[in-house]
Design an enzyme around this catalytic site. Structure first.
Site, PDB file in Angstrom:
ATOM      1  N   GLU A   6       0.866  -1.187   0.000  1.00 50.50           N
ATOM      2  CA  GLU A   6       0.000   0.000   0.000  1.00 50.50           C
ATOM      3  C   GLU A   6       0.894   1.226   0.000  1.00 50.50           C
ATOM      4  O   GLU A   6       1.683   1.437   0.926  1.00 50.50           O
ATOM      5  CB  GLU A   6      -0.901   0.000   1.235  1.00 50.50           C
ATOM      6  CG  GLU A   6      -1.797   1.222   1.373  1.00 50.50           C
ATOM      7  CD  GLU A   6      -2.940   1.243   0.374  1.00 50.50           C
ATOM      8  OE1 GLU A   6      -3.434   2.338   0.054  1.00 50.50           O
ATOM      9  OE2 GLU A   6      -3.326   0.141  -0.091  1.00 50.50           O
ATOM     10  N   SER A 186       6.990   6.178   0.041  1.00 51.72           N
ATOM     11  CA  SER A 186       8.248   5.450   0.273  1.00 51.72           C
ATOM     12  C   SER A 186       8.494   5.140   1.742  1.00 51.72           C
ATOM     13  O   SER A 186       9.639   4.964   2.163  1.00 51.72           O
ATOM     14  CB  SER A 186       9.438   6.239  -0.306  1.00 51.72           C
ATOM     15  OG  SER A 186       9.245   6.473  -1.696  1.00 51.72           O
ATOM     16  N   ARG A 187       7.426   5.118   2.515  1.00 51.79           N
ATOM     17  CA  ARG A 187       7.498   4.763   3.941  1.00 51.79           C
ATOM     18  C   ARG A 187       8.260   5.773   4.798  1.00 51.79           C
ATOM     19  O   ARG A 187       8.621   5.476   5.942  1.00 51.79           O
ATOM     20  CB  ARG A 187       8.117   3.361   4.130  1.00 51.79           C
ATOM     21  CG  ARG A 187       7.318   2.227   3.489  1.00 51.79           C
ATOM     22  CD  ARG A 187       5.940   2.133   4.131  1.00 51.79           C
ATOM     23  NE  ARG A 187       5.216   0.933   3.734  1.00 51.79           N
ATOM     24  CZ  ARG A 187       4.375   0.853   2.699  1.00 51.79           C
ATOM     25  NH1 ARG A 187       4.194   1.931   1.930  1.00 51.79           N
ATOM     26  NH2 ARG A 187       3.730  -0.265   2.432  1.00 51.79           N
ATOM     27  N   LEU A 188       8.525   6.951   4.279  1.00 51.20           N
ATOM     28  CA  LEU A 188       9.183   7.980   5.087  1.00 51.20           C
ATOM     29  C   LEU A 188       8.078   8.784   5.787  1.00 51.20           C
ATOM     30  O   LEU A 188       7.868   9.961   5.515  1.00 51.20           O
ATOM     31  CB  LEU A 188      10.061   8.880   4.215  1.00 51.20           C
ATOM     32  CG  LEU A 188      11.133   9.672   4.959  1.00 51.20           C
ATOM     33  CD1 LEU A 188      12.115   8.732   5.653  1.00 51.20           C
ATOM     34  CD2 LEU A 188      11.878  10.598   4.001  1.00 51.20           C
TER      35      LEU A 188
END
Length: 209
Positions: A6, A186-188
């Site tokens: 996701e 990007s999960r940051l």
């Protein structure tokens, strides 16, 4: 499950956009979820711990942010009620997927005044009053027994109000820590933590995702 991915695309969360009072910030997020028509916008996953140190969790509904804390209602003799009586330290999480938002609250739960429980119980729909009054929550039972008890109480009290059972009422969770998480590409992710200090003030800091 390993292949489920996701990506998050929502706008980020900045320190400047956050309210100085985390309870007010929490109210804003809950209100925005309600106004957006999200399903169960006030659902929270509540975690409690038994006297033996065994954690358990379940979804309950947040019913208010007032009195310096978060309020929900349940049976005091349920599993969660018994665990809170043994250890009032609790945590809960709320997640609003369409907004890519998550809130984590850590604190202690204590019973609200009986008058507050009476007022809220009286505001519930008649069928909900009946169900709460007959349910030995968390105890073994049968569907037949539950339906028989409902029929019995409906005959005794054919309309609201139904008397509030003594074992049913509210808890208020007084927070010592509140985290606000916002998904980013990007999960940051953005993640901020408020921690209550000895003088009662809140310290805010960004955490790594």
């Amino acid at each position: 499950m390993k292949d489920v991915r996701e990506e998050y695309h929502a706008e980020g969360l900045t320190e400047a956009s956050l309210h100085n009072d985390p309870l007010e910030q929490a109210r804003r997020w809950v209100d925005e979820a309600i106004e957006a028509g999200l399903p169960l916008p006030n659902a929270m996953t509540l975690a409690t711990v038994s006297a033996q140190g065994q954690p358990s969790s379940r979804v309950v509904l947040l019913k208010g942010i007032e009195g310096g804390g978060f309020t929900f209602f349940t049976h005091y003799d349920s599993r969660k009620g018994e665990e809170i009586a043994a250890n009032p330290k609790v945590s809960f999480t709320m997640f609003w997927q369409p907004f890519d938002r998550q809130m984590i609250v850590i604190g202690e739960a204590h019973k609200v005044d009986p008058e507050e429980s009476e007022s809220y119980f009286a505001s519930r729909p008649y069928a909900s009053q009946v169900s709460a009054a007959i349910s030995p929550q968390s105890q073994p039972t049968s569907r037949e027994w539950l339906e028989e008890e409902v029929a019995r109480l409906e005959k005794e009290f054919p309309s609201a109000p139904v008397p509030r059972p003594e074992q049913w009422g509210g808890y208020r969770i007084t927070p010592s820590e509140i985290q606000f998480w916002h998904g980013r590409p990007s999960r940051l992710h953005d993640r901020f933590r408020y921690r209550r200090q000895a003088d009662g003030q809140w310290k805010r800091e960004r955490l790594a995702p």
